[in-house]
Design an enzyme around this catalytic site. Structure first.
Site, mmCIF file in Angstrom:
data_model
loop_
_atom_site.group_PDB
_atom_site.id
_atom_site.type_symbol
_atom_site.label_atom_id
_atom_site.label_comp_id
_atom_site.label_asym_id
_atom_site.label_seq_id
_atom_site.Cartn_x
_atom_site.Cartn_y
_atom_site.Cartn_z
ATOM 1 N N HIS A 151 0.823 -1.221 0.000
ATOM 2 C CA HIS A 151 0.000 0.000 0.000
ATOM 3 C C HIS A 151 0.855 1.269 0.000
ATOM 4 O O HIS A 151 0.512 2.248 -0.655
ATOM 5 C CB HIS A 151 -0.976 -0.028 1.184
ATOM 6 C CG HIS A 151 -2.057 -1.033 0.995
ATOM 7 N ND1 HIS A 151 -2.502 -1.876 1.981
ATOM 8 C CD2 HIS A 151 -2.781 -1.355 -0.115
ATOM 9 C CE1 HIS A 151 -3.463 -2.651 1.498
ATOM 10 N NE2 HIS A 151 -3.635 -2.359 0.227
ATOM 11 N N ASP A 200 -5.180 -0.566 -8.351
ATOM 12 C CA ASP A 200 -4.875 -1.510 -7.266
ATOM 13 C C ASP A 200 -5.785 -2.716 -7.448
ATOM 14 O O ASP A 200 -6.790 -2.874 -6.755
ATOM 15 C CB ASP A 200 -5.129 -0.805 -5.922
ATOM 16 C CG ASP A 200 -4.876 -1.713 -4.737
ATOM 17 O OD1 ASP A 200 -4.441 -2.853 -4.939
ATOM 18 O OD2 ASP A 200 -5.141 -1.270 -3.608
HETATM 19 N N1 AG3 Z 1 -3.860 -6.494 -5.045
HETATM 20 C C1 AG3 Z 1 -3.511 -7.810 -5.430
HETATM 21 C C2 AG3 Z 1 -2.206 -8.003 -6.082
HETATM 22 C C3 AG3 Z 1 -2.163 -9.313 -6.775
HETATM 23 C C4 AG3 Z 1 -1.897 -10.469 -5.884
HETATM 24 N N2 AG3 Z 1 -1.742 -11.656 -6.693
HETATM 25 C C5 AG3 Z 1 -1.689 -12.896 -6.216
HETATM 26 N N3 AG3 Z 1 -1.698 -13.172 -4.950
HETATM 27 N N4 AG3 Z 1 -1.589 -13.875 -7.086
HETATM 28 C C6 AG3 Z 1 -4.134 -6.488 -3.687
HETATM 29 C C7 AG3 Z 1 -5.061 -5.498 -3.219
HETATM 30 C C8 AG3 Z 1 -4.484 -4.816 -2.054
HETATM 31 N N5 AG3 Z 1 -5.107 -3.558 -1.860
#
Ligand code: AG3
Length: 282
Positions: free
Chosen positions: A65, A159
């Protein structure tokens, strides 16, 4: 080892997996858009999983973050209007609102259930949701950007989950072109861009699509994220204007607390690994 006491995300293509020892599964549902699970872990606090992929844990979400927000916000000369596409756990929103220059931050996540679960299991990430500058919308971010007027935002933070399911369109040239059209003069996107060890093809496609849609300045930055595949994650900045400098004095004097980000980390995250430089000249 009892497999039922572990949550594991496998990455078959990489022949790799990451596991956390769990105390119990505390929630599971199929929302309108995706499969959501919450675990209470032994050592990482709560864990949110979407469609089998780790999203956020209490213990280590600060890397992601902070790095999805502060480098971009300290690169833009004066970020006032920020949109977060995805980000339903509200952790990026909290970091963005630490910047006094920000007058309006809109979080646009298609799935309201992610935010409702974050309010219960990750209340610290939702600490700024009632900030008068915060605006939470539960609609399709792709359509939101497509319908936006020119010069309506300074920074768009993407995000998202991996490029599957509802997030697929967020990695496309059409989406980047729509972002370009509604960003202001010094506008930029910052998008989570997966692992440079496991996903170089994807990063290459993203960068090509960003350039093709008009962004002449690209910068991928790197940070640790042990929860995610390979433990080494990236974000890619695509800007209308130069990305070779950032507001170093403001970063040094930042008037808020962070756990990971500082000016040295910012500079270090910009260092390009040798194989990355060879792959991308731009
Ligand atoms: N965003 C996820 C990133 C991707 C994770 N990928 C995975 N575990 N294969 C996360 C949101 C956080 N705000």
């Amino acid at each position: 080892m009892n497999p039922s006491q572990w949550f594991t995300e496998q990455v078959p293509a990489a022949g790799s997996a990451f596991s956390l020892k769990i105390k119990q599964k505390v929630h599971e549902e199929q929302s309108e858009f995706q499969h959501l699970e919450i675990y209470e872990t032994e050592t990482f606090g709560y864990l949110m999983v979407i469609d089998g992929c780790t999203m956020v844990s209490t213990r280590d979400n600060f890397f992601y973050h902070e790095m999805m927000s502060h480098p971009a916000l300290y690169t833009h000369p004066n970020p006032k209007r920020v949109w977060i596409i995805g980000g339903g756990d509200c952790g990026t929103l909290r970091e963005v609102l630490k910047h006094d220059s920000v007058e309006h931050a809109v979080q646009i996540d298609i799935d309201e259930r992610v935010t409702r679960l974050a309010e219960i299991y990750f209340p610290e990430l939702c600490a700024s949701n009632n900030d008068p500058r915060a605006d939470l919308k539960f609609i399709d971010g792709i359509k939101w950007v497509k319908d936006a007027a020119p010069n309506s935002v300074d920074i768009i933070i993407v995000d998202s989950t991996d490029p599957i399911g509802p997030a697929l369109g967020l990695f496309s040239e059409d989406f980047y072109r729509d972002c370009y059209n509604c960003l202001s003069e010094n506008g930029m996107i910052v998008q989570q861009s997966e692992s440079a060890l496991f996903n170089m093809t994807l990063i290459g496609e993203m960068r090509d699509a960003m350039s093709a849609s008009g962004f002449n300045h690209l910068q991928t930055l790197f940070f640790p994220q042990c929860l995610y595949p390979s433990g080494w994650w990236s974000a890619t900045l695509a800007s209308k204007t130069d990305l070779s400098t950032f507001r170093e004095q403001d970063s040094t004097d930042k008037p808020f607390e962070t756990i990971y980000y500082n000016i040295d980390i910012h500079k270090a995250s910009l260092a390009q690994p040798e194989f990355f430089k060879k792959a991308f000249t731009k």
